[in-house]
Design an enzyme around this catalytic site. Sequence first.
Site, PDB file in Angstrom:
ATOM      1  N   HIS A  45      82.927 -86.873  46.393  1.00 24.32           N
ATOM      2  CA  HIS A  45      83.898 -85.818  46.692  1.00 24.32           C
ATOM      3  C   HIS A  45      85.216 -86.108  45.973  1.00 24.32           C
ATOM      4  O   HIS A  45      85.589 -87.267  45.766  1.00 24.32           O
ATOM      5  CB  HIS A  45      84.134 -85.704  48.201  1.00 24.32           C
ATOM      6  CG  HIS A  45      84.812 -86.899  48.815  1.00 24.32           C
ATOM      7  ND1 HIS A  45      86.185 -86.954  49.027  1.00 24.32           N
ATOM      8  CD2 HIS A  45      84.312 -88.089  49.258  1.00 24.32           C
ATOM      9  CE1 HIS A  45      86.487 -88.114  49.586  1.00 24.32           C
ATOM     10  NE2 HIS A  45      85.382 -88.821  49.735  1.00 24.32           N
ATOM     11  N   HIS A  62      88.993 -83.767  44.228  1.00 28.00           N
ATOM     12  CA  HIS A  62      89.630 -82.521  43.791  1.00 28.00           C
ATOM     13  C   HIS A  62      89.448 -82.367  42.275  1.00 28.00           C
ATOM     14  O   HIS A  62      90.354 -82.646  41.497  1.00 28.00           O
ATOM     15  CB  HIS A  62      91.117 -82.531  44.139  1.00 28.00           C
ATOM     16  CG  HIS A  62      91.401 -82.542  45.604  1.00 28.00           C
ATOM     17  ND1 HIS A  62      90.812 -81.664  46.491  1.00 28.00           N
ATOM     18  CD2 HIS A  62      92.230 -83.319  46.351  1.00 28.00           C
ATOM     19  CE1 HIS A  62      91.257 -81.900  47.712  1.00 28.00           C
ATOM     20  NE2 HIS A  62      92.109 -82.897  47.665  1.00 28.00           N
TER      21      HIS A  62
END
Length: 355
Positions: free
Chosen positions: A136, A138
Amino acid sequence: MLTTKYFFLLILIAASLIFVVLFHWFSSNDPEDRILVRYDTVNNDRFQQVRHWQTMTNSEALQADFDERLVVIYNRVPKTGSTSFVNLTYDLCRKNAFHVLHINITANMHVFSLPNQIRFVRNVTAWEAMKPAFYHGHLAYLDFSKMGVPAAKPLYINLVRKPLDRLVSYYYFLRYGDDYRPHLVRHRAGDTMTFDECVAKQKQDCDPNNMWLQIPFFCGHAAECWKPGSAWALQEAKRNLVNEYFLVGVTEEMTEFVELLEMALPRLFRGASDHFAKSNKSHLRKTKSKVEPLPETVAKIQQSLVWQMENELYQYALEQFHFAQMKLHAPGKNALPQDFFYEKIKPNQNVPVRN
């Protein structure tokens, strides 16, 4: 006497022929010609019943190989409730025996450099010790197939949020932080200007162009993806959403998102729904001192091209998510869970092949 012997011999031969014919007929119509592959939604069992030749052994071995090599990438969009969802995976990883890894890019950049694109793809693909894995971070969508690595692509998942809600949340987050790390001083700490006042004064922090984030996150690493208002970027984002993502949910229906992941990917998400409901992880990161914008502010923002395009992507994602939910059950009053099986399988492997 001789005639009687021949008569009984003929009866014996006829009975033998009938037996052979019946044997072949029943063999060719053997109920074992069906493979029943059923998913137990209660216990999350991979196979409830599998028949036909040695399919039971082969299918389970193949399924186990898929599960143990599973790689999921959650390229999380900021301020979409991603912290709540990610912390759920950290709670599950030890119990379900998988790895969770955060992708930390220099200066919080959302796009990999070209050298890092191929390094990342090769690393994720070859790092067997980490599989099954949940990555995970951004970062924008990255197409693994472009990097010439001959291996299965990972499963991408994501969450999207109503664009204005996301912008307002981020605006106040920069000023007041959240209850996740309440003592951390944010970039705009001390600025008490409301979002309404910001819009009225046409300040940079509430510029509608700041909403241009969910589209480029789904669009990817092309330069055009990051140009606010690009029609090409919107279409590419929608194309990737339906063709390259395993599942995209919405922040407003995160519980349903978790439930669907548990049904589809029990290797990682077994027990996720129950844990999410009973723990305090369903709303882990709440922005402090957030003031809902006035109707006239909302109307002004919604006149912008960027809001209209970001909202189009959100509505598109919402439609796909609801469609995936709807297909879990067969239509009708009983709403039975959808199932499937194989039948009319030829040739029957229980019957020797004749030359």
